[in-house]
Design a protein around this motif. Structure first.
Motif, mmCIF file in Angstrom:
data_model
loop_
_atom_site.group_PDB
_atom_site.id
_atom_site.type_symbol
_atom_site.label_atom_id
_atom_site.label_comp_id
_atom_site.label_asym_id
_atom_site.label_seq_id
_atom_site.Cartn_x
_atom_site.Cartn_y
_atom_site.Cartn_z
ATOM 1 N N SER A 121 0.875 -1.170 0.000
ATOM 2 C CA SER A 121 0.000 0.000 0.000
ATOM 3 C C SER A 121 0.908 1.214 0.000
ATOM 4 N N GLY A 122 0.434 2.334 0.535
ATOM 5 C CA GLY A 122 1.267 3.519 0.544
ATOM 6 C C GLY A 122 0.544 4.700 1.126
ATOM 7 N N VAL A 123 1.128 5.858 0.925
ATOM 8 C CA VAL A 123 0.525 7.109 1.383
ATOM 9 C C VAL A 123 0.596 8.109 0.247
ATOM 10 N N THR A 124 -0.458 8.900 0.109
ATOM 11 C CA THR A 124 -0.553 9.888 -0.966
ATOM 12 C C THR A 124 -0.787 11.267 -0.377
ATOM 13 N N MET A 125 -0.085 12.247 -0.888
ATOM 14 C CA MET A 125 -0.299 13.644 -0.529
ATOM 15 C C MET A 125 -0.977 14.331 -1.706
ATOM 16 N N HIS A 126 -2.150 14.900 -1.464
ATOM 17 C CA HIS A 126 -2.897 15.483 -2.581
ATOM 18 C C HIS A 126 -3.583 16.781 -2.167
ATOM 19 N N LYS A 127 -3.911 17.575 -3.166
ATOM 20 C CA LYS A 127 -4.653 18.807 -2.919
ATOM 21 C C LYS A 127 -6.070 18.471 -2.468
ATOM 22 N N ILE A 128 -6.622 19.327 -1.624
ATOM 23 C CA ILE A 128 -7.999 19.148 -1.182
ATOM 24 C C ILE A 128 -8.934 19.685 -2.251
ATOM 25 N N ALA A 129 -9.932 18.874 -2.583
ATOM 26 C CA ALA A 129 -10.926 19.250 -3.590
ATOM 27 C C ALA A 129 -12.317 19.008 -3.026
ATOM 28 N N GLU A 130 -13.320 19.433 -3.766
ATOM 29 C CA GLU A 130 -14.702 19.231 -3.325
ATOM 30 C C GLU A 130 -15.017 17.756 -3.153
ATOM 31 N N SER A 131 -14.553 16.918 -4.072
ATOM 32 C CA SER A 131 -14.801 15.480 -3.995
ATOM 33 C C SER A 131 -13.758 14.829 -3.093
ATOM 34 N N LEU A 132 -14.204 13.977 -2.197
ATOM 35 C CA LEU A 132 -13.339 13.378 -1.192
ATOM 36 C C LEU A 132 -12.234 12.537 -1.834
ATOM 37 N N ASP A 133 -10.995 12.800 -1.449
ATOM 38 C CA ASP A 133 -9.810 12.037 -1.886
ATOM 39 C C ASP A 133 -9.582 12.090 -3.391
#
Length: 275
Positions: A121-133
């Protein structure tokens, strides 16, 4: 950079790093008894440092006030609420998610990965958007799920990988922010594991019960004399309980020997809070 932080002790090292190198305007956190990691260490550090601690969901109006006060980043790392997204070009938000997006959109990505028997598995860093994840991906890191790992091991692996990602981000923020990659591939949302797969029962073997606890840890429950408990600690023995014990033998108020098919479980218990 001025930051408003949202999260729990899952990513404690990330909180410490940002606290040491930036200005935390406020900590938003939560408490959920079934979670193995809660907010204890972060709240303690915040209190010692004079950082305001808030429980509950932030409003869009509060976020706008933080932006007016110079907040450059809303940082989310294992938080129980979805952030509103202000219509403000100054808003920048980042989330740490414990899966390799777009696979593993979920409030329970680690438990779901364990339940599915994934080997990595892993970890992801992402921008926050209206749609979850579903925000643009800024960085990700993979790790292995070994046969001897339980869900707590995976939380710790996720936290350690995340710290490296965050350090790289904050050392070159504008460039990495500008290179966010949209998530074009749609994957199904992983729902919370069904309650029945997280419940121990007397018909299980020690190995079967151990596998449940390996996957779900404190989300594991057991019912004794009509009352439900979270399993706060787990070990096992091979000796069967006698018929006079009724398959359960409390050795203190919240510790029980729990009979199973080929031995017994030694369980530390926390009552399930009922609304």
């Amino acid at each position: 950079m001025k930051i408003v932080y949202f999260g729990s002790d899952v990513f404690l090292d990330v909180f410490r790093y940002l606290h040491e190198n930036h200005e935390i305007l406020a900590l938003y956190t939560y408490h959920m008894e079934e979670d193995y990691f809660n907010e204890h260490n972060m709240v303690q550090l915040a209190h010692l440092s004079g950082i305001p601690v808030r429980y509950g969901q932030i409003t869009e109006q509060e976020m706008e006030r933080y932006i007016e006060d110079g907040c450059g980043l809303f940082f989310v790392a294992e938080y129980s609420h979805k952030l509103p997204v202000p219509v403000d070009v100054r808003f920048r938000g980042i989330n740490l998610h414990s899966s390799l997006l777009p696979e593993g959109r979920s409030y329970y990505p680690i438990e779901c990965a364990m339940e599915r028997g994934l080997k990595s598995s892993g970890v992801t860093m992402h921008k926050i958007a209206e749609s979850l994840d579903r925000g643009d991906i800024l960085a990700s890191a993979r790790f292995e799920i070994n046969p001897e790992d339980d869900s707590v091991d995976i939380y710790l692996k996720s936290g350690r990988k995340a710290l490296s990602l965050v350090k790289e981000l904050m050392e070159d923020f504008e460039r990495i922010w500008s290179l966010g990659t949209p998530q074009t591939e749609k994957r199904p949302y992983w729902k919370r594991p069904k309650q029945e797969v997280m419940i121990l029962n007397h018909g299980m073997t020690v190995a079967q019960a151990g596998q449940v606890y390996r996957c779900f840890n404190k989300m594991t429950t057991v019912t004794i004399d009509g009352r439900s408990y979270h399993v706060d600690g787990f070990s096992a023995g091979s000796v069967h309980l006698g018929p006079d014990d009724g398959c359960n033998l409390f050795v203190r108020e919240n510790r029980v020997l729990y009979g199973v098919a080929d031995g017994h479980l030694r369980l530390d218990l926390v009552p399930v809070w009922e609304e």
